[in-house]
Design a protein around this motif. Sequence first.
Motif, PDB file in Angstrom:
ATOM      1  N   GLN A 138       0.956  -0.927   0.594  1.00 52.92           N
ATOM      2  CA  GLN A 138       0.066   0.421   0.130  1.00 52.92           C
ATOM      3  C   GLN A 138       0.782   1.337   0.637  1.00 52.92           C
ATOM      4  OE1 GLN A 138      -2.830  -0.464   3.519  1.00 52.92           O
ATOM      5  NE2 GLN A 138      -4.074  -1.591   2.475  1.00 52.92           N
ATOM      6  N   GLN A 196       1.384   5.313   0.056  1.00 54.80           N
ATOM      7  CA  GLN A 196       0.636   6.923   1.330  1.00 54.80           C
ATOM      8  C   GLN A 196       1.642   7.454   0.025  1.00 54.80           C
ATOM      9  OE1 GLN A 196      -2.305   7.084   2.592  1.00 54.80           O
ATOM     10  NE2 GLN A 196      -2.041   8.958   2.669  1.00 54.80           N
ATOM     11  N   SER A 236       2.354  12.190   0.261  1.00 51.11           N
ATOM     12  CA  SER A 236       2.716  13.360   1.123  1.00 51.11           C
ATOM     13  C   SER A 236       3.207  14.103   0.852  1.00 51.11           C
ATOM     14  CB  SER A 236       2.764  12.754   2.878  1.00 51.11           C
ATOM     15  OG  SER A 236       3.684  12.182   2.702  1.00 51.11           O
ATOM     16  N   CYS A 291       6.501   9.368  -0.697  1.00 49.04           N
ATOM     17  CA  CYS A 291       5.272   7.852  -0.414  1.00 49.04           C
ATOM     18  C   CYS A 291       6.191   7.205   0.187  1.00 49.04           C
ATOM     19  CB  CYS A 291       5.561   7.498  -2.133  1.00 49.04           C
ATOM     20  SG  CYS A 291       4.518   6.258  -2.636  1.00 49.04           S
ATOM     21  N   GLY A 296      -0.486   4.861  -5.551  1.00 52.05           N
ATOM     22  CA  GLY A 296      -0.964   5.666  -3.891  1.00 52.05           C
ATOM     23  C   GLY A 296      -1.950   6.732  -4.417  1.00 52.05           C
ATOM     24  N   GLN A 297      -2.506   7.098  -3.676  1.00 49.92           N
ATOM     25  CA  GLN A 297      -3.843   8.091  -3.512  1.00 49.92           C
ATOM     26  C   GLN A 297      -3.885   9.552  -4.186  1.00 49.92           C
ATOM     27  OE1 GLN A 297      -1.742   8.576  -0.923  1.00 49.92           O
ATOM     28  NE2 GLN A 297      -2.480  10.551  -0.167  1.00 49.92           N
TER      29      GLN A 297
END
Length: 123
Positions: free
Chosen positions: A2, A4, A6, A21, A114-115
Amino acid sequence: VQLQASGGGLVQAGGSLRLSCAATGRTFSTYAMSWFRQAPGKEREFVAAVSRSGGSTYYATSVKGRFTISRDNAKNTVYLQMDSLKSEDTAVYYCAADSRPPPQGTPYGYDHWGQGTQVTVSS
């Protein structure tokens, strides 16, 4: 794995930002990592990629000399240092993990995404 992302934000033209990330899981070092970006109304485009070891890097022509991709496999994190930012760098930035060798210049076939994190450059 996963991912993430930022570190995005609002910055003036000529400024800098560093995106991170962070990946969960023990297999981070088995993936090449890339950054893509997508501006409103446009397709997602390749920005930069780094090999599994971090020894090789690849850049889109539009960011070469201004952006630097790096990774820390001990921290399961990939970074994108963005300097001399321009208004045309405004986009949502995505990190992606790929089991294929880099660079893969299209957003197809990546294993994990990632998002996204928003970067806005004001002129």
